[in-house]
Design an enzyme around this catalytic site. Sequence first.
Site, PDB file in Angstrom:
ATOM      1  N   LYS A 202       0.643  -1.354   0.024  1.00 40.22           N
ATOM      2  CA  LYS A 202      -0.317   0.185   0.153  1.00 40.22           C
ATOM      3  C   LYS A 202       1.271   1.402  -0.047  1.00 40.22           C
ATOM      4  O   LYS A 202       2.297   1.078   0.327  1.00 40.22           O
ATOM      5  CB  LYS A 202      -1.091  -0.066   1.053  1.00 40.22           C
ATOM      6  CG  LYS A 202      -1.700  -1.260   0.966  1.00 40.22           C
ATOM      7  CD  LYS A 202      -2.657  -1.216  -0.114  1.00 40.22           C
ATOM      8  CE  LYS A 202      -3.313  -2.669   0.256  1.00 40.22           C
ATOM      9  NZ  LYS A 202      -2.773  -4.289   0.506  1.00 40.22           N
TER      10      LYS A 202
HETATM   11  C1  LIG Z   1      -9.573  -4.749  -0.789  1.00 41.43           C
HETATM   12  C2  LIG Z   1      -8.822  -5.400  -0.227  1.00 41.43           C
HETATM   13  N1  LIG Z   1      -9.234  -5.340   1.208  1.00 41.43           N
HETATM   14  C3  LIG Z   1      -8.283  -6.266   2.068  1.00 41.43           C
HETATM   15  C4  LIG Z   1      -6.868  -6.302   2.322  1.00 41.43           C
HETATM   16  C5  LIG Z   1      -6.511  -7.070   3.301  1.00 41.43           C
HETATM   17  O1  LIG Z   1      -5.521  -5.854   4.304  1.00 41.43           O
HETATM   18  P1  LIG Z   1      -4.267  -6.132   5.141  1.00 41.43           P
HETATM   19  O2  LIG Z   1      -3.220  -6.756   4.242  1.00 41.43           O
HETATM   20  O3  LIG Z   1      -3.564  -4.870   6.234  1.00 41.43           O
HETATM   21  O4  LIG Z   1      -5.424  -7.355   6.135  1.00 41.43           O
HETATM   22  C6  LIG Z   1      -6.844  -6.373   1.214  1.00 41.43           C
HETATM   23  C7  LIG Z   1      -5.076  -6.128   1.264  1.00 41.43           C
HETATM   24  O5  LIG Z   1      -3.987  -6.368  -0.144  1.00 41.43           O
HETATM   25  C8  LIG Z   1      -7.337  -5.323  -0.107  1.00 41.43           C
HETATM   26  O6  LIG Z   1      -6.517  -5.584  -0.677  1.00 41.43           O
END
Ligand SMILES: Cc1ncc(COP(=O)(O)O)c(C=O)c1O
Length: 409
Positions: A202
Site C-alpha cells: 500500500k
Molecule cells: C481490497 C483489500 N481488502 C483487504 C485487504 C487486507 O489488508 P491487510 O493485508 O492489511 O489485512 C487487502 C490487502 O491486500 C485488499 O487489497
Amino acid sequence: MARGASHGRGSRRSYVLSATGVTIPISRPFLGEEELAAVQEPLRDGWVVQGPRVAEFEAKFSEFTGAAHSIAVTSCTTALQIAVAALGTRPGDEVIVPSFTWVSTANVVELMGARAVFCDVELDSFNLDVSALEAAVTEATVGVIPVHLFGLPADMTAVNEVATRHGLWVVEDAACAFGTKTPEGHAGTLSKAGCFSFHPRKSITTGEGGMITTDDGEFAALARSLRDHGASISDHARHNQKGSFKLADYEHLGFNYRMTDIQGALGSVQMDRAGWILSERTRQAEFYDQALADLEWLRTPKVPAGVTHGWQAYVCLYAPQEPSLANVERLGEARNALMAALEEAGIATRPGTHAPVLTKLYRERNGFGLDDFPQARMAEALSLALPLYAGLPDEALTRVAEALHRLGP
Ligand SMILES: Cc1ncc(COP(=O)(O)O)c(C=O)c1O
C-alpha cells in the site's frame, strides 16, 4: 519535513528479488532515515505496545482524511472484522461484498458466522456493479462492504442510495484507498466506517497495519474497545493515571488487534511523507497513461472527472479482443505468457487481485461454478498490475513501457 533531506534516499537493499532475476519489482515501500530513527524511540524508552505514537499516527490520519476518529489496528482485515463485529453482524445475516477483491473482505463476514453474498464487478473500474448489488439484496441482508479497488473509489453515492433504501449499513473496504478522494470526501469517510491497510504494497506502510475511520463517536469508542479485548480503558491511559494498579473492566467480547507503538512511530513518519509519496505515484500513473496510450490491446485505468485516484496500483486490462467467457481462458494464458516474458526481462507484474468466488474455499462453500461471476473471472484472468512506487526511477518506467511495446501481442 524538508523535501530533499527526507525523500532523497529510500531503502536500497534488495532482500527478496535475487531468486527471480527481477530488477524492477512490482512495489516497494519508501523507508528512509526518518523511519529508521522513529522506530528506535519506542525501543529506547520501552513503551512498545499501543501508546502515544499510535495516538499520534491516528491524529495525523484523521487530519489527512477528514475523519472525526481514526483507530489503528493490526491490518485492514482486522479493521474490517472489528467493523462488522461492532455492527452486530451475526449468524443468519447476509453482507454483500464484491466478487473481485482480496479474500478478507468476505472472510470477515463469514468469521462472524454470517454469510458473504457476492455481487459481480464492472470490468472497466474493477469495482462493484451497483445493479448487481441491488439484485443481491434479500430479507437477510444487513450490510454491504464496497471496495475502492486499487485506489479508484467505488460509486458511493449509488451504493449509499441502495443501502438507505434497504436499511443496510455500509462499511468501506478502503485497504487500497489512502489518498483516494471524491467530491464528497476522502474514501473511507463516506459511510459508517472505512478500513485501510498499511501492508507494504500500500502507499504508506507500518509493516502490517490497518486503520478504522468513522465520524460516529459511539462506534469509534466500541471499535477502540474491541481492538483491546473489550477493555474499558487502554493500557497507556491506565498506566498514566493515579490508581494505575486498578485493572480495566471488560465490557465487550473483544480481540487483541492493537497496533504496536513501533508501528505507530513508523506510520507517523510515513504520514509526513504521504503528500510526496502520493504525488510520485500520480506522476508515474500519468507517465504510463501517456506511454501506453497507443497499445490497443491494453486498457489502462480510467479516472472519472472530480475523482482523485489513490494509485495503490496501476492495473490495466489485457484485452487484445473484447473479453468474454468464451475467450477468457485463451486470453488469460496469453496474459500469463506476457507476464512470464516481462519477468524474464526483469520486470515484475501481478494480476490486480484475485476473485474470492474462484477460491477453493468459496467454490466449495457455495457450490460456485467458474462462470457464475463472469466479470470477476475476466478480471482475475486479464488484469495486469505494473510496477509503481515512490522511489521507482524514471528509467525503470521507460523500460516497462518499452517492454510492453516489444513483448505485447
Ligand atoms: C481490497 C483489500 N481488502 C483487504 C485487504 C487486507 O489488508 P491487510 O493485508 O492489511 O489485512 C487487502 C490487502 O491486500 C485488499 O487489497
